[in-house]
Design an enzyme around this catalytic site. Structure first.
Site, PDB file in Angstrom:
ATOM      1  N   ASN A  66     -35.165  13.645  50.844  1.00  0.00           N
ATOM      2  CA  ASN A  66     -35.990  13.702  49.520  1.00  0.00           C
ATOM      3  C   ASN A  66     -35.926  12.131  48.997  1.00  0.00           C
ATOM      4  O   ASN A  66     -36.812  11.707  48.391  1.00  0.00           O
ATOM      5  CB  ASN A  66     -35.155  14.460  48.571  1.00  0.00           C
ATOM      6  CG  ASN A  66     -35.408  16.051  48.768  1.00  0.00           C
ATOM      7  OD1 ASN A  66     -36.561  16.186  49.635  1.00  0.00           O
ATOM      8  ND2 ASN A  66     -34.537  16.795  48.147  1.00  0.00           N
ATOM      9  N   SER A  79     -29.581  21.857  47.435  1.00  0.00           N
ATOM     10  CA  SER A  79     -30.456  20.639  47.670  1.00  0.00           C
ATOM     11  C   SER A  79     -30.019  19.483  46.790  1.00  0.00           C
ATOM     12  O   SER A  79     -30.370  18.385  47.064  1.00  0.00           O
ATOM     13  CB  SER A  79     -31.795  21.145  46.863  1.00  0.00           C
ATOM     14  OG  SER A  79     -32.387  22.146  47.343  1.00  0.00           O
ATOM     15  N   GLU A 107     -30.003  18.496  57.469  1.00  0.00           N
ATOM     16  CA  GLU A 107     -28.883  17.456  56.903  1.00  0.00           C
ATOM     17  C   GLU A 107     -27.611  18.254  57.137  1.00  0.00           C
ATOM     18  O   GLU A 107     -27.470  18.824  56.145  1.00  0.00           O
ATOM     19  CB  GLU A 107     -29.659  17.075  55.837  1.00  0.00           C
ATOM     20  CG  GLU A 107     -30.820  16.208  56.177  1.00  0.00           C
ATOM     21  CD  GLU A 107     -31.378  15.786  54.614  1.00  0.00           C
ATOM     22  OE1 GLU A 107     -31.834  14.505  54.369  1.00  0.00           O
ATOM     23  OE2 GLU A 107     -31.309  16.484  53.673  1.00  0.00           O
TER      24      GLU A 107
HETATM   25  N1  LIG Z   1     -36.922  26.670  48.067  1.00  0.00           N
HETATM   26  C1  LIG Z   1     -36.638  25.672  48.706  1.00  0.00           C
HETATM   27  O1  LIG Z   1     -37.691  25.270  49.280  1.00  0.00           O
HETATM   28  C2  LIG Z   1     -35.347  25.046  49.126  1.00  0.00           C
HETATM   29  C3  LIG Z   1     -35.198  24.053  50.143  1.00  0.00           C
HETATM   30  C4  LIG Z   1     -34.220  23.603  50.564  1.00  0.00           C
HETATM   31  C5  LIG Z   1     -32.801  24.133  49.748  1.00  0.00           C
HETATM   32  N2  LIG Z   1     -33.002  25.126  48.775  1.00  0.00           N
HETATM   33  C6  LIG Z   1     -31.721  25.577  48.359  1.00  0.00           C
HETATM   34  O2  LIG Z   1     -31.267  26.715  48.938  1.00  0.00           O
HETATM   35  C7  LIG Z   1     -30.694  27.557  47.918  1.00  0.00           C
HETATM   36  C8  LIG Z   1     -31.512  29.008  47.743  1.00  0.00           C
HETATM   37  O3  LIG Z   1     -32.815  28.462  47.382  1.00  0.00           O
HETATM   38  P1  LIG Z   1     -33.975  29.394  47.298  1.00  0.00           P
HETATM   39  O4  LIG Z   1     -35.057  28.880  46.793  1.00  0.00           O
HETATM   40  O5  LIG Z   1     -33.745  30.399  48.710  1.00  0.00           O
HETATM   41  O6  LIG Z   1     -33.483  30.640  46.129  1.00  0.00           O
HETATM   42  P2  LIG Z   1     -34.181  31.941  45.615  1.00  0.00           P
HETATM   43  O7  LIG Z   1     -33.798  31.841  44.088  1.00  0.00           O
HETATM   44  O8  LIG Z   1     -35.432  32.171  46.163  1.00  0.00           O
HETATM   45  O9  LIG Z   1     -33.396  32.906  46.404  1.00  0.00           O
HETATM   46  C9  LIG Z   1     -31.801  33.126  46.336  1.00  0.00           C
HETATM   47  C10 LIG Z   1     -31.426  34.554  46.606  1.00  0.00           C
HETATM   48  O10 LIG Z   1     -29.956  34.751  46.516  1.00  0.00           O
HETATM   49  C11 LIG Z   1     -29.747  36.145  45.920  1.00  0.00           C
HETATM   50  N3  LIG Z   1     -28.563  35.902  44.963  1.00  0.00           N
HETATM   51  C12 LIG Z   1     -28.090  35.404  43.881  1.00  0.00           C
HETATM   52  N4  LIG Z   1     -26.840  35.538  43.808  1.00  0.00           N
HETATM   53  C13 LIG Z   1     -26.097  36.189  44.793  1.00  0.00           C
HETATM   54  C14 LIG Z   1     -24.957  36.444  45.408  1.00  0.00           C
HETATM   55  N5  LIG Z   1     -23.937  36.402  44.500  1.00  0.00           N
HETATM   56  N6  LIG Z   1     -24.706  37.018  46.469  1.00  0.00           N
HETATM   57  C15 LIG Z   1     -25.681  37.249  47.397  1.00  0.00           C
HETATM   58  N7  LIG Z   1     -27.076  36.852  46.987  1.00  0.00           N
HETATM   59  C16 LIG Z   1     -27.177  36.444  45.756  1.00  0.00           C
HETATM   60  C17 LIG Z   1     -30.629  36.350  44.809  1.00  0.00           C
HETATM   61  O11 LIG Z   1     -30.907  37.829  44.770  1.00  0.00           O
HETATM   62  C18 LIG Z   1     -32.009  35.810  45.642  1.00  0.00           C
HETATM   63  O12 LIG Z   1     -32.683  36.687  46.490  1.00  0.00           O
HETATM   64  C19 LIG Z   1     -30.640  26.507  46.503  1.00  0.00           C
HETATM   65  O13 LIG Z   1     -29.450  26.063  46.698  1.00  0.00           O
HETATM   66  C20 LIG Z   1     -31.681  25.660  46.848  1.00  0.00           C
HETATM   67  O14 LIG Z   1     -31.409  24.287  46.332  1.00  0.00           O
HETATM   68  C21 LIG Z   1     -33.926  25.446  48.551  1.00  0.00           C
END
Ligand SMILES: NC(=O)c1ccc[n+]([C@@H]2O[C@H](COP(=O)([O-])OP(=O)(O)OC[C@H]3O[C@@H](n4cnc5c(N)ncnc54)[C@H](O)[C@@H]3O)[C@@H](O)[C@H]2O)c1
Length: 312
Positions: free
Chosen positions: A187, A116, A148
């Site tokens: 954003n 993000s 994006e």
């Molecule tokens: N949550 C949102 O609404 C949102 C929206 C857009 C972008 N993002 C971006 O997406 C990414 C993930 O966000 P999220 O909210 O899904 O995170 P999250 O914390 O909900 O999930 C991340 C997952 O990655 C796993 N993980 C951690 N290290 C790992 C590894 N080395 N190998 C494999 N799996 C691994 C964790 O166990 C977890 O299940 C971030 O970069 C975030 O900024 C999030």
């Protein structure tokens, strides 16, 4: 094509679902087996709901037959043409993962991050130069059309254009951002409006409930169907110029976090996750608003697929 999605948290399963709906072989990988099982279940439930609402043609089972879950990164990325990184927004985690991916991924694989905020291709300039960039999805990713694609001058144009095309074939609406700007596009647009809303709330001229109605019943109601520039064309640019001249000087341009937000944070009122933010949510209310949000977004997706507003 084989697509690998790394991370089965909030975003990963929905991103995996996009590619399943596009007819691809998908591997969802995570360090935690439970996250993978829950992610798989949420994809199945979402596909079933979409089928019941006539948004997708085939039964959920058909799409699910192309999904594999695995805790082995090596197995997951082997022979993958596209690898999507969706692990937590933490530099240490991403850095360690990219070290592994460099050794394990196919030489011609396209690798994208759903970050993000982090300018990752600039931070890791030697990691898969040209074939590594940002693909930023929106929550819930299986429903919201926009993606994006953020590239820099080292990104291969063919790689970005290839992904744009593949996303379009999956029914998405990708856009390309040339250069890493903080917050990318969505954003920034959203925060410009949020800043003004917080300013008006702080001035006490309106309640949060009534301000929310301005986006839901006017701005947002129309803006899924009519973009900003198209709206200005409908208003008339002479009127736009006149109104800009009067209102622009009066708009908020503060650069610090508003007190109304910092006060709530220090009181532990963080929103739906703590039961109170600008509104109060008990357990029943939380489930009700979450379900209603999902249903309305899916109905909106049906209209979107029918009228294809971005095609005009
Ligand atoms: N949550 C949102 O609404 C949102 C929206 C857009 C972008 N993002 C971006 O997406 C990414 C993930 O966000 P999220 O909210 O899904 O995170 P999250 O914390 O909900 O999930 C991340 C997952 O990655 C796993 N993980 C951690 N290290 C790992 C590894 N080395 N190998 C494999 N799996 C691994 C964790 O166990 C977890 O299940 C971030 O970069 C975030 O900024 C999030």
């Amino acid at each position: 094509m084989k697509v690998t999605v790394i991370g089965a948290g909030v975003m990963g399963p929905g991103i995996a679902q996009i590619w399943l709906m596009g007819g691809h072989e998908v591997v969802l990988t995570d360090l935690v087996q439970k996250a993978l099982e829950e992610g798989k279940e949420s994809i199945y439930n979402s596909l079933q709901t979409m089928k019941a609402m006539d948004i997708i043609k085939n039964d959920a089972e058909l799409y699910m037959s192309k999904l594999e879950i695995s805790t082995s990164l090596e197995q997951a990325v082997k022979a993958a043409k596209l690898v999507i990184e969706v692990v937590p927004e933490r530099m240490d985690i991403k850095q360690q993962l990219y070290g592994q991916l460099d050794k394990l991924c196919e030489k011609d694989a396209i690798i994208v991050s759903n970050t993000s905020s982090l300018p990752l291709p600039e931070i890791f300039p030697n990691f898969r130069t040209g074939k590594f960039f940002v693909a930023h999805f929106f929550n819930p990713p299986q429903i919201l059309p926009l993606v994006e694609l953020v590239r820099n001058e080292t990104t291969e144009t063919e790689a970005v254009e290839w992904l744009r095309k593949e996303l379009e074939l999956c029914g998405k609406t990708p856009i390309v951002v040339n250069g890493f700007i903080k917050g990318f596009l969505v954003n920034r647009m959203q925060l410009a409006m949020t800043r003004e809303a917080l300013n008006l709330l702080d001035q006490g001229v309106v309640s949060a409930e009534d301000l929310d109605k301005t986006t839901m019943a006017a701005v947002g109601f129309k803006s899924a169907w009519q973009g900003i520039f198209n709206t200005m064309d409908f208003v008339g640019l002479d009127t736009v110029a006149f109104v800009n001249n009067i209102i622009f000087p009066d708009l908020c341009n503060d650069t610090s976090v508003p007190k109304i937000v910092t006060d709530k944070v220090s009181e532990g009122k963080l929103g739906i996750k703590t039961g109170e933010g600008f509104y109060k949510y008990d357990q029943g209310k939380r489930e009700e608003v979450t379900q209603k949000r999902l249903t309305v977004l899916l109905e909106q997706l049906k209209l979107w697929n029918k009228y294809k507003p971005c095609d005009v």
